[in-house]
Design a protein around this motif. Structure first.
Motif, short mmCIF file in Angstrom:
data_model
loop_
_atom_site.label_atom_id
_atom_site.label_comp_id
_atom_site.label_asym_id
_atom_site.label_seq_id
_atom_site.Cartn_x
_atom_site.Cartn_y
_atom_site.Cartn_z
N TYR A 165 0.84 -1.18 0.00
CA TYR A 165 0.00 0.00 0.00
C TYR A 165 0.88 1.23 0.00
CZ TYR A 165 -3.82 3.07 1.32
OH TYR A 165 -4.76 4.06 1.33
N CYS A 166 0.60 2.15 -0.89
CA CYS A 166 1.38 3.39 -0.95
C CYS A 166 0.66 4.44 -0.12
CB CYS A 166 1.55 3.86 -2.38
SG CYS A 166 2.46 5.40 -2.47
N THR A 167 1.32 4.93 0.91
CA THR A 167 0.66 5.89 1.80
C THR A 167 0.61 7.28 1.18
OG1 THR A 167 2.80 6.05 2.86
CG2 THR A 167 1.13 4.76 3.99
N GLU A 168 1.39 7.52 0.13
CA GLU A 168 1.34 8.83 -0.53
C GLU A 168 0.23 8.87 -1.57
OE1 GLU A 168 3.19 11.60 0.13
OE2 GLU A 168 3.89 10.46 1.87
N LYS A 190 11.24 -2.22 -2.24
CA LYS A 190 10.21 -1.95 -3.24
C LYS A 190 9.74 -0.52 -3.10
CE LYS A 190 8.59 -6.57 -3.99
NZ LYS A 190 7.53 -7.52 -3.83
N ARG A 191 9.59 0.13 -4.24
CA ARG A 191 9.11 1.50 -4.26
C ARG A 191 7.88 1.57 -5.12
NH1 ARG A 191 12.51 5.51 -2.60
NH2 ARG A 191 14.67 4.91 -2.25
N CYS A 192 7.03 2.56 -4.80
CA CYS A 192 5.88 2.83 -5.64
C CYS A 192 6.39 3.40 -6.96
CB CYS A 192 4.98 3.83 -4.94
SG CYS A 192 3.66 4.44 -5.95
N ARG A 193 5.86 2.90 -8.06
CA ARG A 193 6.33 3.37 -9.35
C ARG A 193 5.90 4.81 -9.62
NH1 ARG A 193 8.82 -0.25 -12.69
NH2 ARG A 193 8.08 -2.38 -12.56
N ALA A 194 4.78 5.20 -9.01
CA ALA A 194 4.24 6.52 -9.31
C ALA A 194 4.98 7.61 -8.53
CB ALA A 194 2.76 6.56 -9.00
N CYS A 195 5.21 7.41 -7.24
CA CYS A 195 5.76 8.50 -6.44
C CYS A 195 7.06 8.14 -5.75
CB CYS A 195 4.74 8.95 -5.41
SG CYS A 195 4.39 7.69 -4.19
N ARG A 196 7.62 6.98 -6.03
CA ARG A 196 8.90 6.55 -5.49
C ARG A 196 8.92 6.40 -3.97
NH1 ARG A 196 11.16 4.22 -9.14
NH2 ARG A 196 13.20 4.43 -8.19
N THR A 197 7.77 6.34 -3.35
CA THR A 197 7.75 6.10 -1.90
C THR A 197 8.19 4.67 -1.63
OG1 THR A 197 5.84 7.52 -1.84
CG2 THR A 197 6.31 6.27 0.14
N LEU A 198 8.95 4.51 -0.57
CA LEU A 198 9.37 3.15 -0.19
C LEU A 198 8.17 2.40 0.37
CD1 LEU A 198 12.81 3.40 1.57
CD2 LEU A 198 12.20 1.89 -0.28
N LEU A 199 7.88 1.25 -0.19
CA LEU A 199 6.78 0.43 0.32
C LEU A 199 7.31 -0.68 1.22
CD1 LEU A 199 4.71 0.00 -2.93
CD2 LEU A 199 4.59 1.80 -1.25
N SER A 200 8.48 -1.20 0.87
CA SER A 200 9.03 -2.26 1.71
C SER A 200 10.54 -2.19 1.59
CB SER A 200 8.47 -3.60 1.27
OG SER A 200 9.47 -4.42 0.78
N ARG A 201 11.18 -2.31 2.72
CA ARG A 201 12.64 -2.26 2.72
C ARG A 201 13.14 -3.21 3.79
NH1 ARG A 201 16.83 0.89 1.12
NH2 ARG A 201 18.61 0.90 2.50
N PRO A 202 13.86 -4.26 3.39
CA PRO A 202 14.37 -5.20 4.39
C PRO A 202 15.55 -4.60 5.13
CG PRO A 202 15.04 -5.86 2.20
CD PRO A 202 14.20 -4.64 2.03
N GLU A 203 15.81 -5.14 6.30
CA GLU A 203 16.98 -4.68 7.03
C GLU A 203 18.23 -5.09 6.28
OE1 GLU A 203 17.49 -5.51 11.10
OE2 GLU A 203 15.61 -4.56 11.68
#
Lengths: 503, 194
Positions: free
Chosen positions: A48-51, A304-317
């Motif tokens: 889910y993209c929060t932006e 993983k980033r949202c393709r539309a706004c480049r917000t990070l959706l998931s980032r592993p440690e």
């Protein structure tokens, strides 16, 4: 989880192209269209993209590599090393060329030696199929840095010489040794042709001139193209010479080596040759005796980033040994979960969690007879939401049915503390519809953060036996986000709920 | 476990146990034929030796892990078979891992039969073979020495073991160490089976 019945698929908004140049798309979502198969996912697969306030499927997320690591030694490899050394572990991790199991480094000390320290030599052994580097006459002086020792040690001379230099063709003055392996041949050829191109690039109009984009000549040529002055005189390109000597990378056919290969095949038999899958990882080897250990391939951790706004959706440690995530915005905690169960079924707990799981009580639809189902919406948000449901009157797909949602607009409570609900009432699951009759415009049952409404399904007379009925439900969710105006009036589209129909 | 309680207790087999062998008291040695356990052999608890179809001979330094079955349970002998055709003879230093079923006529020295592998009746396994987990060797198969067979029936010859006496020595030394360790860990109860 997603394969349980009845299942709910959530449609990602990427099915409708947002390109404004395209004609306005019909907003009705058709779950039976072939295109829909690419945008329907179980809730667990969605982020889910929060932006953008949108669900994001694997198709509309961009991946980027967080780190590279070796799965065998769990050491991180800097990306610069990956670029220079290739996608392989540069330490001591190797896989068996016979069975791909990770190889172990074992000392070859005689058993009666009593010295405390292992003196070696060392060999690579496969704990699974017992292949060892002794099969190809490889021994190491140290137990560590196998890669360094492997590249330092000269390759064993292959018994089938790939390219015997022809005395007539080999240049006496050639200082370079003749390339032996496939990689060396490639490097030699590459160097030879690059050299040719850089020599010929001075000749304007040469076919390969365009390839040297960065050369000053190319730029002046480009400028000449646009200048209105005199026409550029096209010269005939100089003919390019082919690789003529083994030093240039020419591989000559050698009938002797072919005969030798046949002899080795006859002697070694079926077991002496490498299978197709093993030859694929050992591209140069045809026989078991030539197969060399394969360096472990690296793996990546990806964000993983949202393709539309480049917000990070998931980032592993980035730490290799943990499987946790620093950021992971799953759709399940942002969009309401939708579940479906037959009216009167006792599976409320599972229906609320949206996982279905009716087990044996899967009902079958009777043609022309109305059946009732409870559509449950669970709100994961900490605010109450207004929900509006919509569905096409007649379903598409193999089973035709008329679908009516008896109460299409209602409010779902906030996902507050579970204890509030437990303390507020004594037993039961909220205001249950109980034994009443489903009524239009009324919510069937309601709990702390979930609401069940009744859906009436009337299959058509010619319903196909044994097919699954899929109902596309458009869910619009409105909520007052505190201070965040963008958040208000958001929506998600197209949930599919299937019901079994055996005619 | 109610059915297990009702099951008749299998008869003890006549045995010849070397005093230097280790037989756990929960191991099972049954059948009408003689079972021989030679020196330094280790039978884990719940290892089963069934001399139903012929004598079972467990060689020196063999290790038989729990729930492994060596020997044939039934005494049916088909037409033309020898009297003790269903006996099993394990060579020295054979390892039979958990859950493996070995009904082979003969298993050669230093061979290893990994967990849950099955070796059929009358098979003859050569020396220093390795039957990997869940591999199935059909009855009356003859495996040459140094063969490695995996669960998908992929076979190869173990050249390292065949050509390098030093590797065989190292392997034997490691095996001897393992036997020593197991002897210290497993309480032996030879009296129970004598």
């Amino acid at each position: 989880m997603a394969t349980q019945f009845p299942y709910t698929y959530y449609s990602c908004p990427c099915i409708n192209p947002t390109d404004s140049t395209l004609p306005e798309q019909d907003d009705t979502f058709d779950p039976s269209s072939p295109r829909a198969a690419f945008s329907l996912y179980p809730l667990e697969h969605l982020l889910y993209c929060t932006e953008c306030h949108q669900v994001r499927c694997p198709r509309c997320t961009a991946e980027e590599v967080v780190c590279w690591y070796c799965p065998s030694c769990l050491f991180e490899v800097p990306s610069s090393t990956v670029r220079s050394e290739g996608n392989q572990c540069t330490r001591s991790c190797y896989n068996c060329p016979q069975c791909t199991a990770p190889l172990a480094v074992n000392p070859l000390d005689p058993p009666e030696s009593t010295s405390e320290t292992l003196t070696g030599p060392f060999i690579l052994t496969c704990p699974y199929c017992t292949w060892s580097s002794l099969d190809i006459d490889l021994k190491f002086d140290k137990p560590n840095n196998i890669t360094g020792q492997l590249s330092g040690s000269k390759r064993p001379e292959p018994s089938t010489p790939v390219d015997t230099p022809d005395p007539d063709l080999s240049r006496a003055s050639s200082p370079k040794p003749d390339p032996k392996t496939r990689d060396e041949v490639f490097t030699a050829l590459n160097a030879f042709y690059k050299n040719q191109i850089t020599h010929d690039v001075d000749a304007p109009g040469h076919a390969f001139a365009e390839q040297a984009f960065s050369s000053p000549h190319s730029i002046s040529r480009l400028l000449n193209l646009y200048s209105t002055g005199k026409k550029l005189k096209r010269q005939r390109p100089k003919p390019m010479s082919e690789a003529l000597t083994p030093a240039d990378g020419l591989v000559l056919f050698d009938p002797e080596s072919e005969l030798d290969t046949i002899k080795r095949t006859a002697a070694g038999g079926w077991e002496g040759t490498l299978g197709g899958d093993k030859a694929a990882i050992n591209t140069e080897a045809r026989f078991v005796d030539d197969a060399r250990p394969v360096a472990s391939l690296l793996r990546t951790k990806r964000a993983k980033r949202c393709r539309a706004c480049r917000t990070l959706l998931s980032r592993p440690e980035p730490k290799i040994s943990t499987t946790r995530y620093k950021i992971r915005v799953v759709a399940g905690s942002n969009v309401p979960r939708v579940g479906l169960r037959p009216l009167g079924a006792k599976a409320r707990a599972t229906a609320v969690s949206g996982l279905g799981g009716l087990g044996a009580e899967v009902p079958s639809l009777k043609p022309l007879l109305p059946s009732h189902f409870v559509l449950t919406l669970t709100n994961p948000l900490f605010d109450a939401v207004k929900v509006t449901l919509a569905t096409a009157r007649d379903t598409t797909g193999p089973v035709k049915a008329r679908v009516t949602i008896l109460c299409p607009a209602f409010e779902v409570g906030a996902n507050t503390d579970v204890w509030d609900e437990a303390l507020a009432r004594d037993g039961g699951g909220g205001s249950q519809g109980g034994g009443g009759v489903p009524e239009a415009g009324k919510v069937w049952e309601r709990g702390r953060n979930w609401v069940g409404v009744v859906v009436e399904v009337v299959p058509a007379g010619d319903a196909v036996r044994g097919e699954v009925l899929e109902i596309a439900v458009f869910v619009r969710v409105e909520y007052e986000a505190g201070g965040d105006l963008d958040g208000a009036g958001k929506r998600e589209v197209g949930f599919c709920n299937p019901i079994w129909s055996s005619g | 476990m109610a059915t297990a309680a009702r099951r008749p207790v299998p008869p003890k087999a006549p045995t010849t146990l070397d005093p230097a062998s280790t037989v756990a008291s929960h191991a099972l040695l049954t059948g009408p034929h003689r079972i021989t356990v030679r020196a330094r052999a280790v039978l884990h608890p719940y290892a089963r030796i069934m001399a139903g179809g012929g004598p079972v001979d467990i060689g020196e330094g063999c290790i038989i892990w729990e729930k492994a079955l060596v020997g044939c349970g039934d005494s049916k002998i088909t037409e033309g078979e020898e009297e003790d055709a269903r006996g099993v003879r394990l060579g020295p230093n054979v390892v039979i891992e958990t859950g493996a079923v070995v009904e082979a006529r003969e298993v050669g020295e230093g061979s290893m039969i990994e967990s849950f592998a099955r070796v059929g009746v009358g098979a003859r396994i050569g020396k220093y073979c390795k039957i990997l987990s869940y591999a199935n060797i059909p009855a009356h198969t003859e495996l040459p020495d140094y063969t490695v067979v995996d669960g998908r029936n992929f076979r190869r010859k173990d050249k390292t073991m065949a050509n390098q006496p030093l590797v065989r020595e190292i392997r034997a030394a490691n095996h001897a160490k393992q036997v020593k360790g197991l002897q210290a860990l497993i309480p032996s109860n030879l009296v129970k089976w004598q």
